[in-house]
Each structure stands twice: as structure tokens, then as C-alpha cells.
Motif scaffolding. Structure first.
Motif, PDB file in Angstrom:
ATOM      1  N   LYS A 213       0.601  -0.899   0.002  1.00 47.46           N
ATOM      2  CA  LYS A 213       0.044  -0.104   0.420  1.00 47.46           C
ATOM      3  C   LYS A 213       0.704   1.238  -0.209  1.00 47.46           C
ATOM      4  CE  LYS A 213      -4.062   2.150   2.288  1.00 47.46           C
ATOM      5  NZ  LYS A 213      -5.463   1.527   0.756  1.00 47.46           N
ATOM      6  N   GLY A 214       1.521   2.007  -1.539  1.00 51.36           N
ATOM      7  CA  GLY A 214       2.198   3.103  -1.323  1.00 51.36           C
ATOM      8  C   GLY A 214       3.843   3.259  -0.260  1.00 51.36           C
ATOM      9  N   ALA A 215       3.280   4.671   0.358  1.00 49.84           N
ATOM     10  CA  ALA A 215       4.591   4.470   0.657  1.00 49.84           C
ATOM     11  C   ALA A 215       4.008   4.115   2.320  1.00 49.84           C
ATOM     12  CB  ALA A 215       4.141   6.024   2.138  1.00 49.84           C
ATOM     13  N   TYR A 216       3.777   3.261   2.736  1.00 46.63           N
ATOM     14  CA  TYR A 216       3.424   1.786   3.513  1.00 46.63           C
ATOM     15  C   TYR A 216       4.434   0.703   3.055  1.00 46.63           C
ATOM     16  CZ  TYR A 216       0.103   4.159   6.821  1.00 46.63           C
ATOM     17  OH  TYR A 216      -0.697   5.065   7.668  1.00 46.63           O
ATOM     18  N   GLY A 217       4.434   0.499   2.080  1.00 42.23           N
ATOM     19  CA  GLY A 217       5.367  -0.348   1.505  1.00 42.23           C
ATOM     20  C   GLY A 217       4.406  -1.997   2.070  1.00 42.23           C
ATOM     21  N   TYR A 218       4.984  -2.694   2.636  1.00 44.73           N
ATOM     22  CA  TYR A 218       4.482  -3.693   3.186  1.00 44.73           C
ATOM     23  C   TYR A 218       3.702  -4.075   4.483  1.00 44.73           C
ATOM     24  CZ  TYR A 218       4.904  -7.325  -1.078  1.00 44.73           C
ATOM     25  OH  TYR A 218       5.360  -8.004  -2.353  1.00 44.73           O
ATOM     26  N   VAL A 219       2.175  -3.679   4.157  1.00 43.18           N
ATOM     27  CA  VAL A 219       1.206  -3.152   5.542  1.00 43.18           C
ATOM     28  C   VAL A 219       0.456  -4.373   6.017  1.00 43.18           C
ATOM     29  CG1 VAL A 219       0.122  -1.849   4.265  1.00 43.18           C
ATOM     30  CG2 VAL A 219       0.143  -1.518   6.291  1.00 43.18           C
ATOM     31  N   VAL A 220       0.147  -4.657   7.605  1.00 39.60           N
ATOM     32  CA  VAL A 220      -1.248  -5.780   7.663  1.00 39.60           C
ATOM     33  C   VAL A 220      -1.873  -4.209   8.762  1.00 39.60           C
ATOM     34  CG1 VAL A 220      -1.814  -6.892   9.386  1.00 39.60           C
ATOM     35  CG2 VAL A 220       0.222  -7.782   8.018  1.00 39.60           C
ATOM     36  N   MET A 221      -3.208  -4.065   8.382  1.00 46.04           N
ATOM     37  CA  MET A 221      -3.941  -3.479   8.784  1.00 46.04           C
ATOM     38  C   MET A 221      -5.449  -4.070   9.856  1.00 46.04           C
ATOM     39  SD  MET A 221      -4.767  -0.260   6.590  1.00 46.04           S
ATOM     40  CE  MET A 221      -3.128   1.002   5.991  1.00 46.04           C
ATOM     41  N   VAL A 222      -5.142  -3.803  11.470  1.00 48.13           N
ATOM     42  CA  VAL A 222      -6.135  -4.486  12.243  1.00 48.13           C
ATOM     43  C   VAL A 222      -6.866  -4.167  12.950  1.00 48.13           C
ATOM     44  CG1 VAL A 222      -5.745  -6.674  13.784  1.00 48.13           C
ATOM     45  CG2 VAL A 222      -3.799  -6.145  12.488  1.00 48.13           C
ATOM     46  N   LYS A 223      -8.286  -4.559  13.150  1.00 51.94           N
ATOM     47  CA  LYS A 223      -9.367  -3.337  13.396  1.00 51.94           C
ATOM     48  C   LYS A 223      -9.521  -4.717  14.830  1.00 51.94           C
ATOM     49  CE  LYS A 223     -11.792   0.157  12.895  1.00 51.94           C
ATOM     50  NZ  LYS A 223     -11.849   1.358  12.661  1.00 51.94           N
ATOM     51  N   HIS A 224      -9.549  -3.825  16.169  1.00 54.28           N
ATOM     52  CA  HIS A 224      -9.979  -4.127  17.198  1.00 54.28           C
ATOM     53  C   HIS A 224     -11.235  -3.574  18.302  1.00 54.28           C
ATOM     54  CE1 HIS A 224      -5.758  -5.070  17.099  1.00 54.28           C
ATOM     55  NE2 HIS A 224      -5.802  -3.941  17.163  1.00 54.28           N
ATOM     56  N   ASN A 225     -11.700  -4.241  19.048  1.00 58.82           N
ATOM     57  CA  ASN A 225     -12.599  -3.160  19.522  1.00 58.82           C
ATOM     58  C   ASN A 225     -12.387  -1.835  19.990  1.00 58.82           C
ATOM     59  OD1 ASN A 225     -13.667  -5.630  19.240  1.00 58.82           O
ATOM     60  ND2 ASN A 225     -12.962  -7.205  20.942  1.00 58.82           N
ATOM     61  N   ASN A 226     -12.935  -1.740  20.673  1.00 57.81           N
ATOM     62  CA  ASN A 226     -13.357  -0.051  21.399  1.00 57.81           C
ATOM     63  C   ASN A 226     -12.669   1.058  19.936  1.00 57.81           C
ATOM     64  OD1 ASN A 226     -14.008  -0.919  24.077  1.00 57.81           O
ATOM     65  ND2 ASN A 226     -12.080  -1.776  23.844  1.00 57.81           N
ATOM     66  N   GLY A 227     -13.067   0.310  19.050  1.00 55.44           N
ATOM     67  CA  GLY A 227     -12.356   1.983  18.234  1.00 55.44           C
ATOM     68  C   GLY A 227     -10.901   1.768  17.582  1.00 55.44           C
ATOM     69  N   TYR A 228     -10.029   1.145  18.679  1.00 58.41           N
ATOM     70  CA  TYR A 228      -8.581   0.775  17.735  1.00 58.41           C
ATOM     71  C   TYR A 228      -8.317   0.139  16.116  1.00 58.41           C
ATOM     72  CZ  TYR A 228      -7.872   2.021  22.903  1.00 58.41           C
ATOM     73  OH  TYR A 228      -7.697   3.373  23.857  1.00 58.41           O
TER      74      TYR A 228
END
Length: 284
Positions: free
Chosen positions: A212-227
């Protein structure tokens, strides 16, 4: 035999006859036997009466005793039931407190995975004043509170995803490529070697895993409580979109992809779509 009779004359003391009575001859000849028989009958009757009276009295006593025994048995059963209920209550209390200990241990395991200090109960002790019912209620209260706390900790990004030192903090900094001007650095950079494991800092669900662009290879994780947490500049990802991850699980390997000046991990913490300083969550 009764038809044959004998005359009996009753004479006054002066010799004059007054009364003449005819009685069966058998009575006169067998009067001793008849008298003995009569006495025997009377004796049997008296003894029978005494036996019947005693029997009835005995039955009354037996009924009274049986009633008393039944009352004692009932009281004994009640005492046994009370003791059984008391034992059940004690066992329930033990199970409740054991559940609290187990929950606290699970929380501490998660804290250790994050490299944080364990949660310990301090300044506790002294005599217990509450009754068993109060203790059960108190135990249930703490059990609910600990479960609630555990759920919060599961979704809160605590600890570090990589143990490397911070080479670039959160906030404004000089442009690392031109060394001129200022730019907003929305995370922290953690120094490391290519291939080092990068771990999730909280339980959640992967929303993106790839380049993903400037991030390069990146992992995005969605957590509880809006994190949400982001792990960038990876050399490769180890999870896929939609995959559930646990705290401490490896999500990728440290690298130098995207807008990067060297091997490191760029780590971000986002809460309610606002990027915050991850360092605040490094220590509990």
C-alpha cells in the motif's frame, strides 16, 4: 341334669322353718368345681382387662414415641440439608474465586505477551466479615468485572510489536529524505533486522494485508473499542484480509519496503480514525 333337684330348707336359729328352696342337685354335689371355675373365669376376665388396658396404653406411648422419633428424624434431615446447602455454597464460592484466579492469570499471560507488568492484587487481607451469600454476590461481581476487563484488554493495543529501539518518534520531524522542511510522522519507527517477527499488539481482525503505497507491505488490524493498528514497511505479511489474530501473534516480518530509509518497523495506533502516539500504549 338340671331337672333333678334337691330341696334346701333354711331354718331360723330358734328351730322354726322359714324358707324352702329347691336347687339343682348338680350345684350341691359339684359346688367346689363350679366355684373354682367361676374364680378362674373372673381371673381370666381381670387379666384380660389388665392386658387390654396395658396394650392400649402401650399403643398410645408408641404413637407418642413414634411422633417424637419422626420429629427428630425431620430435624435431622433438615440439619443434613442445611449442611449440604452450606457445602454447596462453599463449593460455589471456591469455584467462583477459582474462576477469578483463572481469569486474572489469562490477563497476566496477555500482559506478558505484550512485555508489560502483571496485574497483581495488593494491600488485601484481614478477616472476612460478610456472610456466605454476600461473598457469593461479591465473587460474581468481581468475576463480571474481570471478564469486562479482559475483553477491554483483548481489544486494546498494549505493549510493543517489536522490541527494537525507537529511531523516529511520533510527531513532527525533518524530512528524512531531503533533511529539509517538516512533516508529520503518524507513528513510531522501531529499529530491527530484515526478517524479524512483528507481532500484533491486540486481538482483532485483519482489514488489509498487502502492498500500500508509502507503507510498502503493511498489515492493518481492526480491534474492539474503536482501535486499529498498522504494521508497515514489512518484507512480507504472514496473515490475510479477514483473518482473526490474537495478541502476540506474528502478522509479518520486518523489512524495508515503501517509503523507507532502512530496515525498521513503522507502527501506528489509530483510535476512532484518529492517529495517536503509540508510545502511550507501550507501558501499562
Amino acid at each position: 341334669m338340671l331337672k333333678k333337684k334337691t330341696a334346701v330348707l333354711f331354718v331360723e336359729p330358734d328351730g322354726t322353718s322359714t324358707t324352702r328352696l329347691q336347687v339343682p342337685t348338680m350345684l350341691l354335689t359339684h359346688w367346689k368345681k363350679l366355684l373354682i371355675s367361676l374364680l378362674a373365669v373372673l381371673a381370666i376376665g381381670i387379666l384380660s382387662t389388665i392386658y387390654i388396658v396395658r396394650q392400649r396404653t402401650s399403643e398410645q406411648y408408641i404413637q407418642v414415641y413414634d411422633k417424637k422419633i419422626d420429629e427428630l428424624k425431620q430435624q435431622n434431615r433438615q440439619l443434613e440439608q442445611d449442611e449440604f446447602n452450606s457445602q454447596l455454597t462453599t463449593e460455589e464460592m471456591k469455584k467462583s474465586f477459582h474462576s477469578i484466579d483463572s481469569t486474572l492469570e489469562r490477563i497476566n499471560q496477555k500482559m506478558r505477551k505484550r512485555g508489560l507488568k502483571e496485574i497483581k492484587m495488593k494491600n488485601m487481607g484481614g478477616p472476612v466479615e460478610q456472610g456466605e451469600d454476600d461473598l457469593v454476590e461479591l465473587s460474581n461481581f468481581y468475576k463480571k468485572q474481570l471478564k469486562h476487563l479482559e475483553a477491554k484488554l483483548d481489544g486494546m493495543p498494549l505493549g510493543v510489536p517489536h522490541p527494537g529501539r525507537i529511531t523516529s518518534p511520533f510527531g513532527y520531524r525533518r524530512n528524512p529524505f531531503t533533511n529539509r522542511g517538516r512533516e508529520m510522522h503518524s507513528g513510531v519507527d522501531l529499529k530491527g533486522r530484515i526478517g524479524d517477527p512483528v507481532k500484533a499488539t491486540a486481538k482483532g481482525k485483519v482489514t488489509f494485508a498487502g502492498y500500500k503505497g508509502a507503507y510498502g507491505y503493511v498489515v492493518m488490524v481492526k480491534h474492539n473499542n474503536g482501535y486499529e493498528t498498522r504494521y508497515a514497511h514489512l518484507t512480507r505479511t504472514r496473515v490475510k484480509k479477514g483473518e482473526a489474530v490474537e495478541a502476540g501473534e506474528i502478522v509479518g516480518l520486518l523489512g524495508n519496503t515503501g517509503r523507507s530509509t532502512g530496515p525498521h518497523l513503522h507502527y501506528e495506533v489509530v483510535i476512532n480514525n484518529r492517529k495517536v502516539n503509540p508510545v502511550k500504549y507501550f507501558y501499562f
